[in-house]
Design a protein around this motif. Structure first.
Motif, PDB file in Angstrom:
ATOM      1  N   SER A   1       0.836  -1.207   0.000  1.00 28.11           N
ATOM      2  CA  SER A   1       0.000   0.000   0.000  1.00 28.11           C
ATOM      3  C   SER A   1       0.867   1.252   0.000  1.00 28.11           C
ATOM      4  N   PHE A   2       1.944   1.211   0.764  1.00 28.83           N
ATOM      5  CA  PHE A   2       2.848   2.357   0.816  1.00 28.83           C
ATOM      6  C   PHE A   2       3.520   2.596  -0.537  1.00 28.83           C
ATOM      7  N   VAL A   3       4.011   1.534  -1.152  1.00 29.35           N
ATOM      8  CA  VAL A   3       4.665   1.684  -2.451  1.00 29.35           C
ATOM      9  C   VAL A   3       3.667   2.185  -3.491  1.00 29.35           C
ATOM     10  N   ALA A   4       2.446   1.636  -3.486  1.00 32.94           N
ATOM     11  CA  ALA A   4       1.420   2.095  -4.431  1.00 32.94           C
ATOM     12  C   ALA A   4       1.106   3.576  -4.207  1.00 32.94           C
ATOM     13  N   PHE A   5       1.022   3.987  -2.951  1.00 32.28           N
ATOM     14  CA  PHE A   5       0.733   5.383  -2.638  1.00 32.28           C
ATOM     15  C   PHE A   5       1.867   6.301  -3.101  1.00 32.28           C
ATOM     16  N   VAL A   6       3.108   5.907  -2.809  1.00 31.86           N
ATOM     17  CA  VAL A   6       4.256   6.738  -3.203  1.00 31.86           C
ATOM     18  C   VAL A   6       4.350   6.832  -4.723  1.00 31.86           C
ATOM     19  N   MET A   7       4.155   5.717  -5.404  1.00 35.70           N
ATOM     20  CA  MET A   7       4.225   5.744  -6.873  1.00 35.70           C
ATOM     21  C   MET A   7       3.112   6.608  -7.452  1.00 35.70           C
TER      22      MET A   7
ATOM     23  N   PHE B   1      -2.742   2.120   3.643  1.00 32.06           N
ATOM     24  CA  PHE B   1      -1.426   2.166   4.294  1.00 32.06           C
ATOM     25  C   PHE B   1      -1.545   2.592   5.751  1.00 32.06           C
ATOM     26  N   LEU B   2      -2.196   3.715   5.994  1.00 32.74           N
ATOM     27  CA  LEU B   2      -2.251   4.264   7.351  1.00 32.74           C
ATOM     28  C   LEU B   2      -3.060   3.388   8.307  1.00 32.74           C
ATOM     29  N   PHE B   3      -4.245   2.989   7.882  1.00 33.84           N
ATOM     30  CA  PHE B   3      -5.100   2.226   8.791  1.00 33.84           C
ATOM     31  C   PHE B   3      -4.631   0.788   8.971  1.00 33.84           C
ATOM     32  N   THR B   4      -4.024   0.196   7.947  1.00 34.47           N
ATOM     33  CA  THR B   4      -3.488  -1.153   8.121  1.00 34.47           C
ATOM     34  C   THR B   4      -2.290  -1.121   9.057  1.00 34.47           C
TER      35      THR B   4
ATOM     36  N   VAL C   1     -13.986  -7.031   9.011  1.00 26.36           N
ATOM     37  CA  VAL C   1     -14.729  -6.048   8.226  1.00 26.36           C
ATOM     38  C   VAL C   1     -13.766  -5.088   7.531  1.00 26.36           C
ATOM     39  N   TYR C   2     -12.752  -4.618   8.243  1.00 28.86           N
ATOM     40  CA  TYR C   2     -11.780  -3.698   7.653  1.00 28.86           C
ATOM     41  C   TYR C   2     -11.041  -4.360   6.491  1.00 28.86           C
ATOM     42  N   THR C   3     -10.542  -5.568   6.696  1.00 29.93           N
ATOM     43  CA  THR C   3      -9.777  -6.253   5.657  1.00 29.93           C
ATOM     44  C   THR C   3     -10.644  -6.517   4.428  1.00 29.93           C
ATOM     45  N   THR C   4     -11.880  -6.927   4.640  1.00 30.68           N
ATOM     46  CA  THR C   4     -12.799  -7.163   3.530  1.00 30.68           C
ATOM     47  C   THR C   4     -13.070  -5.874   2.760  1.00 30.68           C
ATOM     48  N   ALA C   5     -13.347  -4.803   3.472  1.00 32.30           N
ATOM     49  CA  ALA C   5     -13.630  -3.515   2.827  1.00 32.30           C
ATOM     50  C   ALA C   5     -12.421  -3.027   2.042  1.00 32.30           C
ATOM     51  N   MET C   6     -11.226  -3.131   2.614  1.00 33.26           N
ATOM     52  CA  MET C   6     -10.030  -2.654   1.919  1.00 33.26           C
ATOM     53  C   MET C   6      -9.729  -3.514   0.695  1.00 33.26           C
ATOM     54  N   ALA C   7      -9.986  -4.810   0.765  1.00 32.78           N
ATOM     55  CA  ALA C   7      -9.751  -5.677  -0.390  1.00 32.78           C
ATOM     56  C   ALA C   7     -10.614  -5.230  -1.566  1.00 32.78           C
ATOM     57  N   PHE C   8     -11.897  -4.991  -1.305  1.00 34.72           N
ATOM     58  CA  PHE C   8     -12.793  -4.582  -2.386  1.00 34.72           C
ATOM     59  C   PHE C   8     -12.518  -3.150  -2.853  1.00 34.72           C
ATOM     60  N   LEU C   9     -12.202  -2.249  -1.927  1.00 31.14           N
ATOM     61  CA  LEU C   9     -11.876  -0.885  -2.336  1.00 31.14           C
ATOM     62  C   LEU C   9     -10.601  -0.833  -3.176  1.00 31.14           C
ATOM     63  N   PHE C  10      -9.592  -1.598  -2.772  1.00 32.99           N
ATOM     64  CA  PHE C  10      -8.351  -1.623  -3.547  1.00 32.99           C
ATOM     65  C   PHE C  10      -8.584  -2.246  -4.921  1.00 32.99           C
ATOM     66  N   LEU C  11      -9.433  -3.264  -4.983  1.00 33.68           N
ATOM     67  CA  LEU C  11      -9.758  -3.877  -6.264  1.00 33.68           C
ATOM     68  C   LEU C  11     -10.446  -2.868  -7.183  1.00 33.68           C
ATOM     69  N   ILE C  12     -11.436  -2.175  -6.662  1.00 34.32           N
ATOM     70  CA  ILE C  12     -12.166  -1.179  -7.456  1.00 34.32           C
ATOM     71  C   ILE C  12     -11.231  -0.053  -7.893  1.00 34.32           C
ATOM     72  N   ALA C  13     -10.430   0.474  -6.969  1.00 35.09           N
ATOM     73  CA  ALA C  13      -9.514   1.573  -7.300  1.00 35.09           C
ATOM     74  C   ALA C  13      -8.485   1.146  -8.338  1.00 35.09           C
ATOM     75  N   SER C  14      -7.971  -0.061  -8.225  1.00 37.37           N
ATOM     76  CA  SER C  14      -6.971  -0.538  -9.179  1.00 37.37           C
ATOM     77  C   SER C  14      -7.582  -0.748 -10.557  1.00 37.37           C
ATOM     78  N   VAL C  15      -8.779  -1.321 -10.611  1.00 35.66           N
ATOM     79  CA  VAL C  15      -9.449  -1.539 -11.896  1.00 35.66           C
ATOM     80  C   VAL C  15      -9.767  -0.205 -12.563  1.00 35.66           C
ATOM     81  N   VAL C  16     -10.301   0.728 -11.796  1.00 41.81           N
ATOM     82  CA  VAL C  16     -10.669   2.032 -12.350  1.00 41.81           C
ATOM     83  C   VAL C  16      -9.425   2.778 -12.832  1.00 41.81           C
ATOM     84  N   PHE C  17      -8.361   2.753 -12.030  1.00 43.14           N
ATOM     85  CA  PHE C  17      -7.133   3.456 -12.430  1.00 43.14           C
ATOM     86  C   PHE C  17      -6.466   2.765 -13.623  1.00 43.14           C
ATOM     87  N   ALA C  18      -6.554   1.434 -13.689  1.00 34.77           N
ATOM     88  CA  ALA C  18      -5.990   0.708 -14.828  1.00 34.77           C
ATOM     89  C   ALA C  18      -6.750   1.030 -16.107  1.00 34.77           C
ATOM     90  N   ALA C  19      -8.059   1.223 -15.989  1.00 28.61           N
ATOM     91  CA  ALA C  19      -8.886   1.507 -17.165  1.00 28.61           C
ATOM     92  C   ALA C  19      -8.706   2.929 -17.674  1.00 28.61           C
TER      93      ALA C  19
END
Length: 183
Positions: free
Chosen positions: A44-50, A74-77, A103-121
C-alpha cells in the motif's frame, strides 16, 4: 536460618518483568496473518508513493480515488497492525477485534480492487502509472489473501455471535412488559 532465607527470598523478591513489545502470535493475530499484514502495509505504501510521483493526468478522478484508497490502506493497516501485534489493543476499549479486523480487511480488499481496476482503465499508460496499477493489484491480492486466511482459520466472526443459544432467562423489565399492568 539459611533455609528460611532461601524460601523467603524466592517468594518476596521482585522478579524482573520481561515485556515483549511484539506479541505475535496472539489471540487476535496469527504469525502468518502478521506477515500478510506487513506485506499489505508495504505494498500500500509503495502504491501510494508511486501514485504521488505521477505528475500528469488527463482524467484525475481515478488517480485521486486510487490515492485515497492506497493512503487509507497504508495508514489504517499500519495502525491495525500495531494495535493487534502489541498489547495496545487492550488499552483501546474495543472488545470485538476479530470482527473489526475482518470487516476492515474485507472492505479494503474490495476498495483496492475497485480503485486498481478504475485506475488501470483510465490512466495515461505511462510506465509509472502501469507500475502503480501493478502495486495496487498486488496489494489487492494481499488483502484478499488476508481475508481468505482469516476465513479459513476463524470463520466469519459476525455469524459466530448469532449462532450462540439465546438466553431466555426472564428479566425484570420483560416481566413488567409481559404483565400488561396487572401486577
Amino acid at each position: 536460618m539459611a533455609t528460611t532465607d532461601t524460601v523467603y527470598n524466592t517468594t518476596t523478591e521482585q522478579q524482573p518483568k520481561t515485556r515483549k513489545w511484539l506479541n505475535v502470535p496472539s489471540e487476535n493475530l496469527e504469525t502468518i496473518r502478521f506477515g500478510i499484514k506487513v506485506i499489505e502495509v508495504l505494498l500500500s505504501f509503495v502504491a501510494f508513493v508511486m501514485e504521488e510521483v505521477v505528475s500528469n493526468c488527463s482524467h484525475c478522478g481515478p488517480l485521486y480515488f486510487f490515492e485515497f484508497v492506497s493512503c487509507t490502506a497504508f495508514l489504517f493497516t499500519m495502525l491495525l497492525l500495531i494495535l493487534l501485534a502489541t498489547t495496545l489493543h487492550k488499552k483501546v476499549g474495543i472488545d470485538i477485534w476479530p470482527t473489526l479486523d475482518f470487516v476492515y480487511t474485507t472492505a479494503m480488499a474490495f476498495l483496492f480492487l475497485i480503485a486498481s481496476v478504475v485506475f488501470a482503465a483510465d490512466n495515461g499508460q505511462t510506465g509509472l502509472e502501469k507500475g502503480t496499477v501493478a502495486f495496487g493489484f498486488m496489494a489487492t491480492i494481499a488483502f484478499f489473501a488476508d481475508f481468505g486466511f482469516f476465513l479459513k482459520m476463524r470463520g466469519i466472526p459476525c455469524q459466530m455471535r448469532n449462532n450462540q443459544p439465546a438466553d431466555h432467562t426472564p428479566r425484570p423489565e420483560s416481566e413488567k412488559l409481559n404483565s400488561n399492568g396487572t401486577e
